[in-house]
Design an enzyme around this catalytic site. Structure first.
Site, PDB file in Angstrom:
ATOM      1  N   ARG A   1       1.763  -8.647  14.052  1.00 37.02           N
ATOM      2  CA  ARG A   1       1.077  -7.672  13.180  1.00 37.02           C
ATOM      3  C   ARG A   1       0.116  -8.372  12.225  1.00 37.02           C
ATOM      4  O   ARG A   1      -0.989  -7.883  11.980  1.00 37.02           O
ATOM      5  CB  ARG A   1       2.102  -6.854  12.387  1.00 37.02           C
ATOM      6  CG  ARG A   1       2.807  -5.840  13.259  1.00 37.02           C
ATOM      7  CD  ARG A   1       4.027  -5.294  12.569  1.00 37.02           C
ATOM      8  NE  ARG A   1       3.713  -4.464  11.425  1.00 37.02           N
ATOM      9  CZ  ARG A   1       4.546  -4.246  10.403  1.00 37.02           C
ATOM     10  NH1 ARG A   1       5.724  -4.830  10.386  1.00 37.02           N
ATOM     11  NH2 ARG A   1       4.191  -3.458   9.424  1.00 37.02           N
TER      12      ARG A   1
ATOM     13  N   ARG B   1      -8.105   0.966  10.437  1.00 36.44           N
ATOM     14  CA  ARG B   1      -7.635  -0.393  10.712  1.00 36.44           C
ATOM     15  C   ARG B   1      -8.568  -1.125  11.663  1.00 36.44           C
ATOM     16  O   ARG B   1      -8.322  -2.298  11.962  1.00 36.44           O
ATOM     17  CB  ARG B   1      -6.254  -0.315  11.361  1.00 36.44           C
ATOM     18  CG  ARG B   1      -5.090  -0.628  10.420  1.00 36.44           C
ATOM     19  CD  ARG B   1      -3.839  -0.336  11.203  1.00 36.44           C
ATOM     20  NE  ARG B   1      -2.662  -1.016  10.802  1.00 36.44           N
ATOM     21  CZ  ARG B   1      -1.673  -0.439  10.120  1.00 36.44           C
ATOM     22  NH1 ARG B   1      -1.790   0.780   9.671  1.00 36.44           N
ATOM     23  NH2 ARG B   1      -0.566  -1.102   9.885  1.00 36.44           N
TER      24      ARG B   1
ATOM     25  N   LYS C   1       0.827  -1.217   0.000  1.00 33.76           N
ATOM     26  CA  LYS C   1       0.000   0.000   0.000  1.00 33.76           C
ATOM     27  C   LYS C   1       0.857   1.261   0.000  1.00 33.76           C
ATOM     28  O   LYS C   1       0.611   2.196  -0.755  1.00 33.76           O
ATOM     29  CB  LYS C   1      -0.907   0.054   1.251  1.00 33.76           C
ATOM     30  CG  LYS C   1      -1.733  -1.162   1.505  1.00 33.76           C
ATOM     31  CD  LYS C   1      -2.586  -1.006   2.767  1.00 33.76           C
ATOM     32  CE  LYS C   1      -1.806  -0.842   4.053  1.00 33.76           C
ATOM     33  NZ  LYS C   1      -1.085  -2.038   4.513  1.00 33.76           N
TER      34      LYS C   1
ATOM     35  N   ARG D   1      12.725  -1.247   9.877  1.00 31.66           N
ATOM     36  CA  ARG D   1      11.766  -0.801  10.891  1.00 31.66           C
ATOM     37  C   ARG D   1      11.763  -1.806  12.044  1.00 31.66           C
ATOM     38  O   ARG D   1      11.829  -3.003  11.817  1.00 31.66           O
ATOM     39  CB  ARG D   1      10.358  -0.738  10.279  1.00 31.66           C
ATOM     40  CG  ARG D   1      10.115   0.501   9.472  1.00 31.66           C
ATOM     41  CD  ARG D   1       8.830   0.423   8.698  1.00 31.66           C
ATOM     42  NE  ARG D   1       7.684  -0.068   9.455  1.00 31.66           N
ATOM     43  CZ  ARG D   1       6.443  -0.086   8.995  1.00 31.66           C
ATOM     44  NH1 ARG D   1       6.168   0.377   7.794  1.00 31.66           N
ATOM     45  NH2 ARG D   1       5.452  -0.547   9.720  1.00 31.66           N
TER      46      ARG D   1
ATOM     47  N   ARG E   1      12.149  -6.073   4.122  1.00 30.53           N
ATOM     48  CA  ARG E   1      11.957  -4.663   3.748  1.00 30.53           C
ATOM     49  C   ARG E   1      13.005  -3.769   4.413  1.00 30.53           C
ATOM     50  O   ARG E   1      13.342  -3.944   5.576  1.00 30.53           O
ATOM     51  CB  ARG E   1      10.551  -4.224   4.183  1.00 30.53           C
ATOM     52  CG  ARG E   1      10.285  -2.744   3.967  1.00 30.53           C
ATOM     53  CD  ARG E   1       8.828  -2.437   3.985  1.00 30.53           C
ATOM     54  NE  ARG E   1       8.193  -2.646   5.284  1.00 30.53           N
ATOM     55  CZ  ARG E   1       6.882  -2.475   5.489  1.00 30.53           C
ATOM     56  NH1 ARG E   1       6.099  -2.106   4.501  1.00 30.53           N
ATOM     57  NH2 ARG E   1       6.355  -2.694   6.686  1.00 30.53           N
TER      58      ARG E   1
HETATM   59  P1  AMP Z   1       2.244   0.839   9.213  1.00 33.42           P
HETATM   60  O1  AMP Z   1       3.424   1.661   8.819  1.00 33.42           O
HETATM   61  O2  AMP Z   1       0.988   1.258   8.530  1.00 33.42           O
HETATM   62  O3  AMP Z   1       2.495  -0.646   9.100  1.00 33.42           O
HETATM   63  O4  AMP Z   1       2.005   1.131  10.779  1.00 33.42           O
HETATM   64  C1  AMP Z   1       2.994   0.845  11.743  1.00 33.42           C
HETATM   65  C2  AMP Z   1       2.357   0.743  13.130  1.00 33.42           C
HETATM   66  O5  AMP Z   1       1.744   1.996  13.461  1.00 33.42           O
HETATM   67  C3  AMP Z   1       1.247  -0.288  13.256  1.00 33.42           C
HETATM   68  O6  AMP Z   1       1.725  -1.602  13.501  1.00 33.42           O
HETATM   69  C4  AMP Z   1       0.489   0.272  14.454  1.00 33.42           C
HETATM   70  O7  AMP Z   1       1.168   0.030  15.672  1.00 33.42           O
HETATM   71  C5  AMP Z   1       0.542   1.775  14.190  1.00 33.42           C
HETATM   72  N1  AMP Z   1      -0.600   2.225  13.366  1.00 33.42           N
HETATM   73  C6  AMP Z   1      -0.556   2.748  12.111  1.00 33.42           C
HETATM   74  N2  AMP Z   1      -1.786   3.042  11.667  1.00 33.42           N
HETATM   75  C7  AMP Z   1      -2.638   2.690  12.666  1.00 33.42           C
HETATM   76  C8  AMP Z   1      -4.042   2.721  12.814  1.00 33.42           C
HETATM   77  N3  AMP Z   1      -4.844   3.172  11.834  1.00 33.42           N
HETATM   78  N4  AMP Z   1      -4.572   2.274  13.982  1.00 33.42           N
HETATM   79  C9  AMP Z   1      -3.787   1.831  14.975  1.00 33.42           C
HETATM   80  N5  AMP Z   1      -2.461   1.756  14.901  1.00 33.42           N
HETATM   81  C10 AMP Z   1      -1.873   2.182  13.762  1.00 33.42           C
END
Ligand code: AMP
Length: 217
Positions: free
Chosen positions: A175, A92, A17, A164, A131
């Site tokens: 996750r 989410r 995404k 990361r 990644r």
């Molecule tokens: P991402 O980069 O989108 O994979 O997000 C990394 C981390 O940020 C996730 O594993 C969550 O801990 C937090 N996070 C990002 N977006 C959300 C969301 N919409 N709701 C809750 N936690 C989020």
């Protein structure tokens, strides 16, 4: 692309995404709103939100809805997001999706696209653990699928690549489990509203991008 695109990109962590949203933003000018990137920015700056969010993120858990919803509502209210945006990584959970609907209805707006990037679960783990992200420009690479010409150095800007903390194997399983239990129900939520379009995202980034551009016209 439509002038008033208000899109949600849905899919498991590692579905691509962010890569696709970043390119779409670069090539069309649509504003890319990644909640993960925003939260990582807060963590790096040591803000109160970052301090509260950090533990959840490192463990691969979701940050509480109340924090995320307020952060996104503020962001889509900013002037640069007045005409077109893509939400990457939000909503989410069902409460987040409902809050987004309420907030858009309140400003007489609605979603134009919800795109589901589908990748088989067995492919996701390898995508995530391999990644690497450029600490300087944010470009996303992969040690096998999309390597840089010099290991650890970004081809785009020469910045250093990092992994990361939540892409380490310990957090990845968590996750993916959180995605299956809390985020997957959103597919039905948007399917019932006739908004969901599914893309086969288990293809090259170039092919996925061509499909994406076609459906977002
Ligand atoms: P991402 O980069 O989108 O994979 O997000 C990394 C981390 O940020 C996730 O594993 C969550 O801990 C937090 N996070 C990002 N977006 C959300 C969301 N919409 N709701 C809750 N936690 C989020």
């Amino acid at each position: 692309m439509a002038l008033h695109t208000r899109a949600v990109f849905l899919g498991a962590p590692g579905a691509g995404k962010g890569t696709q949203a970043m390119r779409l933003a670069r090539e069309t000018g649509v504003v890319h709103i990644s909640t993960g990137d925003m939260l990582r920015g807060h963590v790096a700056r040591g803000t109160p939100l970052g301090t509260e969010a950090r533990d959840y993120m490192d463990k691969g858990q979701l940050v509480p809805d109340r924090l995320i919803i307020a952060m996104v509502e503020d962001r889509i209210g900013e002037p640069d997001a007045a005409s077109a945006w893509i939400l990457d990584g939000f909503p989410r959970t069902l409460p987040q999706a409902e809050a987004l609907d309420t907030s858009l209805t309140g400003s007489a707006q609605s979603l134009t696209h919800v795109v589901y990037f589908h990748v088989p679960e067995e492919v996701l783990t390898g995508r995530l653990t391999g990644r690497r992200v450029c600490g300087k420009c944010g470009a996303i690479w992969h040690v096998q699928n999309h390597p840089t010409s010099k290991a650890g150095v970004c081809d785009t800007c020469g910045g250093a690549l990092t992994q990361r903390s939540d892409d380490r194997p310990e957090a990845v399983g968590k996750r993916l489990a959180v995605y299956a239990s809390q985020t997957k129900p959103l597919l039905d939520y948007y399917r019932q509203r006739n908004l969901l379009t599914e893309i086969d995202a288990n293809r090259s980034p170039e092919t996925v991008y061509e499909t994406l551009i076609g459906l977002m016209q």
